[in-house]
Design a protein around this motif. Structure first.
Motif, PDB file in Angstrom:
ATOM      1  N   GLN A   1       0.265  18.117  -9.751  1.00  0.00           N
ATOM      2  CA  GLN A   1       0.737  16.808  -9.304  1.00  0.00           C
ATOM      3  C   GLN A   1       2.243  16.822  -9.038  1.00  0.00           C
ATOM      4  O   GLN A   1       2.717  16.228  -8.064  1.00  0.00           O
ATOM      5  CB  GLN A   1       0.394  15.747 -10.363  1.00  0.00           C
ATOM      6  CG  GLN A   1      -1.093  15.430 -10.456  1.00  0.00           C
ATOM      7  CD  GLN A   1      -1.397  14.449 -11.568  1.00  0.00           C
ATOM      8  OE1 GLN A   1      -0.617  14.304 -12.523  1.00  0.00           O
ATOM      9  NE2 GLN A   1      -2.555  13.777 -11.496  1.00  0.00           N
ATOM     10  N   PHE A   2       2.982  17.522  -9.878  1.00  0.00           N
ATOM     11  CA  PHE A   2       4.436  17.607  -9.700  1.00  0.00           C
ATOM     12  C   PHE A   2       4.778  18.365  -8.406  1.00  0.00           C
ATOM     13  O   PHE A   2       5.668  17.962  -7.636  1.00  0.00           O
ATOM     14  CB  PHE A   2       5.055  18.315 -10.905  1.00  0.00           C
ATOM     15  CG  PHE A   2       6.556  18.438 -10.825  1.00  0.00           C
ATOM     16  CD1 PHE A   2       7.369  17.314 -10.971  1.00  0.00           C
ATOM     17  CD2 PHE A   2       7.148  19.663 -10.578  1.00  0.00           C
ATOM     18  CE1 PHE A   2       8.749  17.427 -10.891  1.00  0.00           C
ATOM     19  CE2 PHE A   2       8.517  19.781 -10.485  1.00  0.00           C
ATOM     20  CZ  PHE A   2       9.324  18.658 -10.655  1.00  0.00           C
ATOM     21  N   ALA A   3       4.038  19.466  -8.164  1.00  0.00           N
ATOM     22  CA  ALA A   3       4.265  20.240  -6.937  1.00  0.00           C
ATOM     23  C   ALA A   3       3.933  19.407  -5.699  1.00  0.00           C
ATOM     24  O   ALA A   3       4.624  19.473  -4.675  1.00  0.00           O
ATOM     25  CB  ALA A   3       3.425  21.517  -6.957  1.00  0.00           C
ATOM     26  N   LEU A   4       2.852  18.593  -5.809  1.00  0.00           N
ATOM     27  CA  LEU A   4       2.471  17.730  -4.691  1.00  0.00           C
ATOM     28  C   LEU A   4       3.555  16.686  -4.413  1.00  0.00           C
ATOM     29  O   LEU A   4       3.880  16.399  -3.258  1.00  0.00           O
ATOM     30  CB  LEU A   4       1.143  17.053  -5.005  1.00  0.00           C
ATOM     31  CG  LEU A   4       0.596  16.097  -3.928  1.00  0.00           C
ATOM     32  CD1 LEU A   4       0.373  16.848  -2.608  1.00  0.00           C
ATOM     33  CD2 LEU A   4      -0.708  15.450  -4.396  1.00  0.00           C
ATOM     34  N   GLN A   5       4.124  16.130  -5.489  1.00  0.00           N
ATOM     35  CA  GLN A   5       5.197  15.146  -5.310  1.00  0.00           C
ATOM     36  C   GLN A   5       6.414  15.783  -4.642  1.00  0.00           C
ATOM     37  O   GLN A   5       7.059  15.161  -3.787  1.00  0.00           O
ATOM     38  CB  GLN A   5       5.585  14.549  -6.664  1.00  0.00           C
ATOM     39  CG  GLN A   5       4.514  13.629  -7.255  1.00  0.00           C
ATOM     40  CD  GLN A   5       4.893  13.122  -8.631  1.00  0.00           C
ATOM     41  OE1 GLN A   5       5.857  13.599  -9.233  1.00  0.00           O
ATOM     42  NE2 GLN A   5       4.116  12.169  -9.152  1.00  0.00           N
ATOM     43  N   LEU A   6       6.740  17.017  -5.022  1.00  0.00           N
ATOM     44  CA  LEU A   6       7.858  17.712  -4.399  1.00  0.00           C
ATOM     45  C   LEU A   6       7.607  17.932  -2.902  1.00  0.00           C
ATOM     46  O   LEU A   6       8.503  17.773  -2.073  1.00  0.00           O
ATOM     47  CB  LEU A   6       8.100  19.059  -5.089  1.00  0.00           C
ATOM     48  CG  LEU A   6       8.679  19.021  -6.496  1.00  0.00           C
ATOM     49  CD1 LEU A   6       8.810  20.440  -7.054  1.00  0.00           C
ATOM     50  CD2 LEU A   6      10.049  18.340  -6.492  1.00  0.00           C
ATOM     51  N   LYS A   7       6.353  18.298  -2.594  1.00  0.00           N
ATOM     52  CA  LYS A   7       6.007  18.536  -1.191  1.00  0.00           C
ATOM     53  C   LYS A   7       6.094  17.235  -0.394  1.00  0.00           C
ATOM     54  O   LYS A   7       6.591  17.228   0.760  1.00  0.00           O
ATOM     55  CB  LYS A   7       4.590  19.102  -1.107  1.00  0.00           C
ATOM     56  CG  LYS A   7       4.272  19.769   0.220  1.00  0.00           C
ATOM     57  CD  LYS A   7       5.138  21.004   0.431  1.00  0.00           C
ATOM     58  CE  LYS A   7       4.777  21.730   1.716  1.00  0.00           C
ATOM     59  NZ  LYS A   7       5.627  22.902   1.947  1.00  0.00           N
ATOM     60  N   ILE A   8       5.606  16.140  -0.974  1.00  0.00           N
ATOM     61  CA  ILE A   8       5.673  14.846  -0.298  1.00  0.00           C
ATOM     62  C   ILE A   8       7.123  14.447  -0.048  1.00  0.00           C
ATOM     63  O   ILE A   8       7.483  13.952   1.025  1.00  0.00           O
ATOM     64  CB  ILE A   8       4.935  13.773  -1.122  1.00  0.00           C
ATOM     65  CG1 ILE A   8       3.419  14.059  -1.129  1.00  0.00           C
ATOM     66  CG2 ILE A   8       5.212  12.385  -0.569  1.00  0.00           C
ATOM     67  CD1 ILE A   8       2.634  13.152  -2.053  1.00  0.00           C
ATOM     68  N   GLU A   9       7.984  14.670  -1.056  1.00  0.00           N
ATOM     69  CA  GLU A   9       9.394  14.331  -0.910  1.00  0.00           C
ATOM     70  C   GLU A   9      10.057  15.192   0.182  1.00  0.00           C
ATOM     71  O   GLU A   9      10.874  14.698   0.969  1.00  0.00           O
ATOM     72  CB  GLU A   9      10.112  14.539  -2.248  1.00  0.00           C
ATOM     73  CG  GLU A   9      11.606  14.260  -2.216  1.00  0.00           C
ATOM     74  CD  GLU A   9      11.931  12.811  -1.887  1.00  0.00           C
ATOM     75  OE1 GLU A   9      13.062  12.551  -1.443  1.00  0.00           O
ATOM     76  OE2 GLU A   9      11.048  11.945  -2.083  1.00  0.00           O
ATOM     77  N   GLU A  10       9.673  16.462   0.229  1.00  0.00           N
ATOM     78  CA  GLU A  10      10.204  17.354   1.263  1.00  0.00           C
ATOM     79  C   GLU A  10       9.793  16.872   2.657  1.00  0.00           C
ATOM     80  O   GLU A  10      10.608  16.850   3.591  1.00  0.00           O
ATOM     81  CB  GLU A  10       9.704  18.779   1.034  1.00  0.00           C
ATOM     82  CG  GLU A  10      10.233  19.779   2.053  1.00  0.00           C
ATOM     83  CD  GLU A  10       9.672  21.168   1.842  1.00  0.00           C
ATOM     84  OE1 GLU A  10       9.817  22.023   2.732  1.00  0.00           O
ATOM     85  OE2 GLU A  10       9.061  21.403   0.767  1.00  0.00           O
ATOM     86  N   LEU A  11       8.524  16.477   2.791  1.00  0.00           N
ATOM     87  CA  LEU A  11       8.049  15.961   4.074  1.00  0.00           C
ATOM     88  C   LEU A  11       8.751  14.667   4.452  1.00  0.00           C
ATOM     89  O   LEU A  11       9.077  14.432   5.627  1.00  0.00           O
ATOM     90  CB  LEU A  11       6.530  15.749   4.030  1.00  0.00           C
ATOM     91  CG  LEU A  11       5.678  17.029   3.923  1.00  0.00           C
ATOM     92  CD1 LEU A  11       4.207  16.658   3.742  1.00  0.00           C
ATOM     93  CD2 LEU A  11       5.847  17.895   5.162  1.00  0.00           C
ATOM     94  N   ARG A  12       9.013  13.825   3.458  1.00  0.00           N
ATOM     95  CA  ARG A  12       9.711  12.569   3.723  1.00  0.00           C
ATOM     96  C   ARG A  12      11.124  12.834   4.235  1.00  0.00           C
ATOM     97  O   ARG A  12      11.603  12.179   5.169  1.00  0.00           O
ATOM     98  CB  ARG A  12       9.752  11.714   2.449  1.00  0.00           C
ATOM     99  CG  ARG A  12      10.299  10.311   2.676  1.00  0.00           C
ATOM    100  CD  ARG A  12      10.512   9.602   1.354  1.00  0.00           C
ATOM    101  NE  ARG A  12      11.549  10.267   0.567  1.00  0.00           N
ATOM    102  CZ  ARG A  12      12.865  10.115   0.808  1.00  0.00           C
ATOM    103  NH1 ARG A  12      13.273   9.336   1.794  1.00  0.00           N
ATOM    104  NH2 ARG A  12      13.737  10.736   0.054  1.00  0.00           N
ATOM    105  N   GLN A  13      11.786  13.820   3.588  1.00  0.00           N
ATOM    106  CA  GLN A  13      13.139  14.165   4.031  1.00  0.00           C
ATOM    107  C   GLN A  13      13.123  14.724   5.456  1.00  0.00           C
ATOM    108  O   GLN A  13      14.023  14.429   6.256  1.00  0.00           O
ATOM    109  CB  GLN A  13      13.755  15.175   3.069  1.00  0.00           C
ATOM    110  CG  GLN A  13      14.069  14.605   1.703  1.00  0.00           C
ATOM    111  CD  GLN A  13      14.645  15.644   0.754  1.00  0.00           C
ATOM    112  OE1 GLN A  13      14.738  16.825   1.093  1.00  0.00           O
ATOM    113  NE2 GLN A  13      15.003  15.218  -0.448  1.00  0.00           N
ATOM    114  N   ARG A  14      12.103  15.497   5.775  1.00  0.00           N
ATOM    115  CA  ARG A  14      12.005  16.032   7.134  1.00  0.00           C
ATOM    116  C   ARG A  14      11.773  14.917   8.153  1.00  0.00           C
ATOM    117  O   ARG A  14      12.325  14.933   9.247  1.00  0.00           O
ATOM    118  CB  ARG A  14      10.884  17.067   7.217  1.00  0.00           C
ATOM    119  CG  ARG A  14      11.206  18.375   6.503  1.00  0.00           C
ATOM    120  CD  ARG A  14      10.135  19.415   6.755  1.00  0.00           C
ATOM    121  NE  ARG A  14      10.453  20.673   6.106  1.00  0.00           N
ATOM    122  CZ  ARG A  14       9.704  21.768   6.185  1.00  0.00           C
ATOM    123  NH1 ARG A  14       8.576  21.740   6.879  1.00  0.00           N
ATOM    124  NH2 ARG A  14      10.062  22.879   5.559  1.00  0.00           N
TER     125      ARG A  14
END
Length: 344
Positions: A8-21
């Motif tokens: 879940q933590f890794a998924l949140q990091l990925k979502i945040e990365e996509l949001r920044q992109r």
């Protein structure tokens, strides 16, 4: 294998990365819109000042053409911010300093200018002038060449090293030798939207906005003056007022022809008036299909032809395609035969 919490933590990091992109993409789209608006404003400034640049090319003869047509070839141009120069005034003489360069450096700078979308349509003389006035600069590893948010008037050609382009801390691309960067600063004062940082020690060639503008304005003024001088030498235009001559000079298009190229052929519709600006133009006539074209005259700089095209009339300068002439001969022979049969 990670626990559910780790996933879940890794998924949140990925979502945040996509949001920044996504945010970065939105910012880049806004920047692109701003640059499009800048281009439109510069195009309007360009049209007002009438500083035109023609595509370079080798030729045996060059002509300025004034076309009697609503469709004209799109002319490419580059114009800088307003400098207060009026068309009929002589622009201030630029003070440009020449900086020595090796043949390899000169070739690299020329290539960078000719590959860049802003400068690739400049004529050869303008490219050489820009190369000549560029001065060297070195940037150490980790130093900023251009910083986001700064207002700069300099553009750079990378000769050695690599430069990383970033925006808001996000890497966009890596620029290597042979690239022109920061070229928008040559046209207009603007705030830099990205940061350029030297990845390793770099050797750069630099040009400032004032030098670029001086070269563009001087070459544009020279071209307009030459066009006016040529038009004044033509009796057809001598009676025109100065303002009309200025408009006619602005309507002129530069046409380049290689040795042996046809400018006008006998039988073709004529829609342009030509003034020879360099080289020579041969006027020939072919009186029959079996005969070689006969030279009637040779035109040089300042000579003109095609003036009747401006009045909506066609002119015919040189022999038509041989197949067309042969067809006409056959038609004539058939008519002669028919007339003989009628007489009999």
């Amino acid at each position: 294998m990670g626990t559910l919490r780790d996933l879940q933590f890794a998924l949140q990091l990925k979502i945040e990365e996509l949001r920044q992109r996504d945010t970065l993409i939105d910012e880049l789209e806004l920047e692109l819109d701003a640059k499009d608006d800048l281009i439109r404003r510069l195009q309007g400034e360009l049209d007002r000042m009438r500083v035109t640049l023609s595509t370079p090319g080798s030729s045996a003869a060059g002509c300025l053409a004034l076309r009697n047509s609503s469709q004209r070839v799109k002319r490419r141009a580059v114009m800088a911010e307003p400098t207060g120069w009026v068309d009929k005034q002589v622009p201030p003489q630029p003070t440009l300093t020449s900086h020595s360069k090796s043949p390899e450096s000169q070739e690299l700078i020329r290539g960078a200018l000719q590959e860049n979308s802003l400068t690739k349509h400049l004529e050869r003389g303008q490219i050489l002038a820009l190369v000549d006035c560029m001065h060297p600069n070195t940037v150490s590893q980790g130093s900023c060449v251009i910083r986001e948010g700064d207002n700069t008037s300099l553009a750079y050609v990378i000769e050695e090293g690599k430069i990383e382009e970033t925006k808001a801390g996000h890497k966009l691309q890596t620029l290597e030798a042979g690239r022109l960067v920061g070229e928008i600063a040559l046209l207009h004062s603007h705030t830099c939207s990205t940061t350029l940082t030297a990845v390793i020690n770099c050797k750069l060639w630099v040009i400032d906005r004032q030098s670029f503008q001086s070269i563009m304005l001087t070459s544009g003024h020279r071209r307009i003056s030459q066009a006016l001088d040529l038009l004044r030498s033509v009796p057809f235009f001598r009676s025109l007022a100065e303002d009309a001559l200025m408009k006619a000079s602005d309507a002129l298009e530069e046409c380049r022809y290689s040795e042996g190229d046809y400018i006008i052929r006998h039988g073709s519709p004529a829609d342009a008036f030509f003034v020879v600006s360099q080289g020579q133009v041969k006027v020939t006539e072919r009186r029959s299909v079996s005969e070689e074209p006969m030279c009637l005259s040779t035109l040089g700089r300042g000579d003109w032809f095609g003036e009747r095209a401006l009045r909506g009339k066609e002119i015919k300068e040189e022999g038509r395609n041989e197949e067309e002439e042969v067809d006409e001969e056959k038609v004539k022979e058939e008519k002669d035969v028919e007339e003989e049969e009628k007489k009999e």
